[in-house]
Design a protein around this motif. Structure first.
Motif, PDB file in Angstrom:
ATOM      1  N   ALA A 142       0.822  -1.206   0.000  1.00  0.00           N
ATOM      2  CA  ALA A 142       0.000   0.000   0.000  1.00  0.00           C
ATOM      3  C   ALA A 142       0.855   1.254   0.000  1.00  0.00           C
ATOM      4  O   ALA A 142       0.520   2.261  -0.646  1.00  0.00           O
ATOM      5  CB  ALA A 142      -0.929  -0.004   1.211  1.00  0.00           C
ATOM      6  N   LEU A 143       1.985   1.220   0.711  1.00  0.00           N
ATOM      7  CA  LEU A 143       2.863   2.390   0.787  1.00  0.00           C
ATOM      8  C   LEU A 143       3.331   2.820  -0.598  1.00  0.00           C
ATOM      9  O   LEU A 143       3.198   3.989  -0.975  1.00  0.00           O
ATOM     10  CB  LEU A 143       4.065   2.077   1.674  1.00  0.00           C
ATOM     11  CG  LEU A 143       5.178   3.130   1.673  1.00  0.00           C
ATOM     12  CD1 LEU A 143       4.681   4.437   2.258  1.00  0.00           C
ATOM     13  CD2 LEU A 143       6.405   2.624   2.440  1.00  0.00           C
ATOM     14  N   TRP A 144       3.869   1.893  -1.392  1.00  0.00           N
ATOM     15  CA  TRP A 144       4.444   2.271  -2.672  1.00  0.00           C
ATOM     16  C   TRP A 144       3.364   2.656  -3.685  1.00  0.00           C
ATOM     17  O   TRP A 144       3.572   3.549  -4.511  1.00  0.00           O
ATOM     18  CB  TRP A 144       5.321   1.142  -3.207  1.00  0.00           C
ATOM     19  CG  TRP A 144       6.569   1.002  -2.403  1.00  0.00           C
ATOM     20  CD1 TRP A 144       6.867   0.033  -1.495  1.00  0.00           C
ATOM     21  CD2 TRP A 144       7.683   1.903  -2.398  1.00  0.00           C
ATOM     22  NE1 TRP A 144       8.090   0.275  -0.925  1.00  0.00           N
ATOM     23  CE2 TRP A 144       8.623   1.407  -1.467  1.00  0.00           C
ATOM     24  CE3 TRP A 144       7.982   3.072  -3.090  1.00  0.00           C
ATOM     25  CZ2 TRP A 144       9.834   2.029  -1.227  1.00  0.00           C
ATOM     26  CZ3 TRP A 144       9.192   3.694  -2.846  1.00  0.00           C
ATOM     27  CH2 TRP A 144      10.104   3.185  -1.923  1.00  0.00           C
ATOM     28  N   ILE A 145       2.232   2.009  -3.611  1.00  0.00           N
ATOM     29  CA  ILE A 145       1.140   2.393  -4.506  1.00  0.00           C
ATOM     30  C   ILE A 145       0.662   3.803  -4.173  1.00  0.00           C
ATOM     31  O   ILE A 145       0.389   4.622  -5.075  1.00  0.00           O
ATOM     32  CB  ILE A 145      -0.012   1.378  -4.405  1.00  0.00           C
ATOM     33  CG1 ILE A 145       0.409   0.056  -5.040  1.00  0.00           C
ATOM     34  CG2 ILE A 145      -1.273   1.905  -5.086  1.00  0.00           C
ATOM     35  CD1 ILE A 145      -0.575  -1.068  -4.837  1.00  0.00           C
ATOM     36  N   LEU A 146       0.574   4.117  -2.901  1.00  0.00           N
ATOM     37  CA  LEU A 146       0.101   5.441  -2.505  1.00  0.00           C
ATOM     38  C   LEU A 146       1.171   6.509  -2.685  1.00  0.00           C
ATOM     39  O   LEU A 146       0.849   7.690  -2.816  1.00  0.00           O
ATOM     40  CB  LEU A 146      -0.398   5.408  -1.059  1.00  0.00           C
ATOM     41  CG  LEU A 146      -1.698   4.612  -0.901  1.00  0.00           C
ATOM     42  CD1 LEU A 146      -2.025   4.382   0.561  1.00  0.00           C
ATOM     43  CD2 LEU A 146      -2.858   5.337  -1.592  1.00  0.00           C
ATOM     44  N   ILE A 147       2.433   6.125  -2.704  1.00  0.00           N
ATOM     45  CA  ILE A 147       3.475   7.079  -3.094  1.00  0.00           C
ATOM     46  C   ILE A 147       3.271   7.486  -4.547  1.00  0.00           C
ATOM     47  O   ILE A 147       3.370   8.669  -4.904  1.00  0.00           O
ATOM     48  CB  ILE A 147       4.873   6.469  -2.880  1.00  0.00           C
ATOM     49  CG1 ILE A 147       5.223   6.465  -1.383  1.00  0.00           C
ATOM     50  CG2 ILE A 147       5.938   7.255  -3.659  1.00  0.00           C
ATOM     51  CD1 ILE A 147       6.519   5.755  -1.058  1.00  0.00           C
ATOM     52  N   ALA A 148       2.976   6.493  -5.403  1.00  0.00           N
ATOM     53  CA  ALA A 148       2.696   6.799  -6.809  1.00  0.00           C
ATOM     54  C   ALA A 148       1.453   7.668  -6.939  1.00  0.00           C
ATOM     55  O   ALA A 148       1.448   8.661  -7.681  1.00  0.00           O
ATOM     56  CB  ALA A 148       2.534   5.504  -7.600  1.00  0.00           C
ATOM     57  N   ASN A 149       0.403   7.311  -6.208  1.00  0.00           N
ATOM     58  CA  ASN A 149      -0.823   8.094  -6.284  1.00  0.00           C
ATOM     59  C   ASN A 149      -0.639   9.484  -5.685  1.00  0.00           C
ATOM     60  O   ASN A 149      -1.174  10.472  -6.209  1.00  0.00           O
ATOM     61  CB  ASN A 149      -1.956   7.357  -5.570  1.00  0.00           C
ATOM     62  CG  ASN A 149      -3.281   8.083  -5.665  1.00  0.00           C
ATOM     63  OD1 ASN A 149      -3.614   8.887  -4.801  1.00  0.00           O
ATOM     64  ND2 ASN A 149      -4.033   7.802  -6.716  1.00  0.00           N
ATOM     65  N   GLY A 150       0.119   9.565  -4.590  1.00  0.00           N
ATOM     66  CA  GLY A 150       0.361  10.869  -3.976  1.00  0.00           C
ATOM     67  C   GLY A 150       1.117  11.800  -4.898  1.00  0.00           C
ATOM     68  O   GLY A 150       0.894  13.018  -4.891  1.00  0.00           O
ATOM     69  N   TRP A 151       2.018  11.229  -5.710  1.00  0.00           N
ATOM     70  CA  TRP A 151       2.732  12.070  -6.668  1.00  0.00           C
ATOM     71  C   TRP A 151       1.771  12.631  -7.707  1.00  0.00           C
ATOM     72  O   TRP A 151       1.954  13.763  -8.180  1.00  0.00           O
ATOM     73  CB  TRP A 151       3.828  11.259  -7.361  1.00  0.00           C
ATOM     74  CG  TRP A 151       4.623  12.088  -8.317  1.00  0.00           C
ATOM     75  CD1 TRP A 151       5.651  12.925  -8.033  1.00  0.00           C
ATOM     76  CD2 TRP A 151       4.415  12.176  -9.732  1.00  0.00           C
ATOM     77  NE1 TRP A 151       6.117  13.534  -9.173  1.00  0.00           N
ATOM     78  CE2 TRP A 151       5.374  13.089 -10.236  1.00  0.00           C
ATOM     79  CE3 TRP A 151       3.532  11.580 -10.620  1.00  0.00           C
ATOM     80  CZ2 TRP A 151       5.454  13.421 -11.585  1.00  0.00           C
ATOM     81  CZ3 TRP A 151       3.608  11.895 -11.970  1.00  0.00           C
ATOM     82  CH2 TRP A 151       4.568  12.806 -12.442  1.00  0.00           C
ATOM     83  N   MET A 152       0.753  11.887  -8.081  1.00  0.00           N
ATOM     84  CA  MET A 152      -0.251  12.401  -9.017  1.00  0.00           C
ATOM     85  C   MET A 152      -1.013  13.578  -8.409  1.00  0.00           C
ATOM     86  O   MET A 152      -1.443  14.484  -9.122  1.00  0.00           O
ATOM     87  CB  MET A 152      -1.223  11.287  -9.408  1.00  0.00           C
ATOM     88  CG  MET A 152      -0.573  10.139 -10.157  1.00  0.00           C
ATOM     89  SD  MET A 152      -1.649   8.698 -10.315  1.00  0.00           S
ATOM     90  CE  MET A 152      -2.866   9.334 -11.484  1.00  0.00           C
ATOM     91  N   GLN A 153      -1.180  13.574  -7.098  1.00  0.00           N
ATOM     92  CA  GLN A 153      -1.882  14.669  -6.416  1.00  0.00           C
ATOM     93  C   GLN A 153      -0.967  15.867  -6.169  1.00  0.00           C
ATOM     94  O   GLN A 153      -1.422  17.010  -6.154  1.00  0.00           O
ATOM     95  CB  GLN A 153      -2.431  14.175  -5.068  1.00  0.00           C
ATOM     96  CG  GLN A 153      -3.144  12.842  -5.083  1.00  0.00           C
ATOM     97  CD  GLN A 153      -4.583  12.938  -5.520  1.00  0.00           C
ATOM     98  OE1 GLN A 153      -5.152  14.023  -5.547  1.00  0.00           O
ATOM     99  NE2 GLN A 153      -5.187  11.810  -5.861  1.00  0.00           N
TER     100      GLN A 153
END
Length: 533
Positions: A142-153
């Motif tokens: 979940a951490l790495w997926i949300l790092i990717a998603n957080g970069w989109m934000q």
């Protein structure tokens, strides 16, 4: 919204993401609950805790397998439906996903097998380490997926290379420790913990109502209530952090969530209730709570939160700056072949480079005009106004989904706190109505979580990468018919998977925990452990 290629691609990805996220939160939460239960078993030696771990582990396994099946499809969609997005930001977005697969998913998948087949092959401590590794792998994933998603934000640590027209990493540290990504991670993971806790609480309450597996149900409810209460409280705290960061990085999303059309004097009021009218740009029958939004959004009494209308005017200015950046970019790219063999740079090219370095971060706003004109430099004032209006997401949708999510979060705190107190007083079976409420509350965490994703992802439209790349510019060059066909196919397959998931879970719950086959401890040890408990 017209059913064009952009709308269909968005709908397809939204459908697969929301389906996939039906499985993820339960996996995150159950993995930690399993580790807690097995730790208690190893520390106490009581066989009932081993039996509990194996039972809830069966439900975890069913959910895990179907979660993997639905998640793999999403990665392929980036290449199928969002090819320009993959080209434009693949160097950045692909890195966290690759690390997730190599570091987290393989760790989790490997130890899941050891968890199920290692009960009689590993020592107690060895198997406990395996269970904690499963929990660690799930959360790392979940951490790495949300790092990717957080970069989109919040696209930090990156810059556009004008020669390749690709975003490149300038600081991997900034990408990983992006404050938006970190806030999203802890908030999302905590929501998963709440989801699993309410699930365990509800299933255990059903056993209590049926008079089955009472001892396992009581212990499960105690663990779930304690863990769930701590998680539900943390969701509120971490959600507040996400709101604070939105004030800095996603002002339009925050204003839309609040249906704040005009900038209010600081500190802004919180709109507890109302009916947003996006056409008239007002909120009917609004009920305001003074100061609350200002304190949540800015943590001060003097800082203003800009309203939607003001942000739209700012978008017009940013679009005009983006047009200048677009013009400078074309000049730079046109000069590349000549510059390769030149001994001196042309003055106009130097000016273009300086201009792009100064306002190149506004290029994405010029790309908003691509929906209306091929060359943003030829855009009319009317087209610029329309592109600025596009930066406003659907306000009623965000307004209501956010409030339903928050309302359910408050309910989870109340529910878990109630059962925590009943557990402390050893009165879990005293109030049948509360048991019934716990059973009916089982699906509610999924409602809150899905609405939370709608707020997060729908709220940043029209951007696929906030301020950098519009969603309309990121899609693949496919026919609408092909996307519609795959959309219907995914819907049919995923619906079948949901039916399979529900059938297997319900069957496992009805069958209940199986008697453990491990020999019982000797009577003296059992008596000492019972006294300790």
């Amino acid at each position: 919204m017209e059913l064009d290629i952009v709308a269909l691609s968005r709908l397809q990805f939204a459908m697969t993401a929301l389906y996939h996220f039906l499985f993820v939160p339960l996996t995150l939460g159950l993995s930690v609950l399993l580790a807690i239960m097995e730790t208690t078993y190893v520390m106490t030696g009581r066989q009932i805790w081993r039996q509990m771990t194996k039972f809830w582990g069966t439900l975890f396994g069913i959910n895990f397998v179907l979660g993997v099946a639905t998640g793999i499809v999403m990665e392929f969609q980036f290449g199928m439906n969002w090819s320009y997005y993959s080209y434009y930001v693949g160097d950045i977005f692909g890195a966290p996903l690759a690390i997730e697969g190599l570091m987290a998913f393989f760790l989790e998948a490997t130890f899941v097998g050891l968890f199920f087949f290692g009960w009689d092959r590993l020592s107690k401590v060895g198997h406990l380490v395996t269970t904690w590794a499963v929990a660690l792998g799930s959360n790392f994933s979940a951490l790495w997926i949300l790092i990717a998603n957080g970069w989109m934000q919040n696209p930090v640590g990156s810059a556009l290379n004008p020669q390749t027209m690709r975003m490149e990493i300038t600081s991997f540290f900034d990408v990983v420790f992006n404050p938006v990504a970190q806030a999203k991670f802890v908030h999302t993971v905590s929501a998963g913990y709440v989801c699993a806790s309410i699930f365990v609480l509800g299933v255990s309450a059903w056993y209590m109502m049926k008079g089955r597996h009472i001892e396992i149900a009581k212990r499960s409810m105690t663990v779930a209530a304690s863990f769930g209460l701590a998680s539900a409280l943390s969701v509120v705290v971490l959600g507040d952090e996400s709101g604070y960061l939105s004030t800095e990085h996603q002002k339009m999303k925050l204003a839309a969530i609040e249906a704040m059309w005009e900038t209010q004097p600081a500190p802004a009021a919180f709109t507890a209730f109302g009916f947003p009218d996006q056409q008239a740009r007002e909120t009917h029958f609004a009920v305001h709570i003074p100061w609350v939004m200002g304190l949540i959004g800015t943590r001060s009494l003097t800082t203003e939160i800009p309203g939607i209308n003001q942000l739209e005017e700012q978008a017009k200015t940013r679009i005009r700056d983006g047009i200048k950046a677009y013009d400078a970019l074309l000049k730079i790219r046109a000069a590349q072949p000549a510059a390769a063999g030149a001994t001196a740079q042309d003055t106009s090219i130097e000016q273009a480079r300086a201009s792009f370095e100064d306002i190149g971060h506004e290029l994405g706003y010029a790309l908003l005009l691509k929906r209306y004109v091929d060359d943003p430099r030829q855009a009319t004032d009317a087209q610029i106004d329309q592109a600025a209006r596009d930066t406003i997401p659907n306000v009623p949708t965000l307004f209501w989904t956010f409030r339903v999510m928050v309302g359910l979060g408050m309910f989870f705190i109340l529910l878990t706190a109630t059962f925590f107190l009943l557990s402390a007083r050893r009165q879990l079976d005293r109030y049948p109505l509360l048991l019934r409420i716990a059973v009916f509350a089982i699906p509610l965490p999924w409602v809150a979580i899905e609405f939370g994703w709608i707020v997060a992802e729908f709220g940043r439209q029209p951007w696929i990468i906030e301020g950098v790349l519009p969603t309309a510019a990121a899609v693949s060059n496919l026919g609408a018919g092909a996307v519609l066909l795959t959309l219907l196919g995914f819907a049919a397959i995923y619906t079948a998977l949901i039916v399979i998931e529900m059938s297997l879970m319900i069957r496992a719950i009805r069958n209940g925990p199986e008697p453990d086959d491990e020999p019982e401890a000797d009577l003296v040890s059992e008596t000492l452990v019972s006294a300790a408990e």
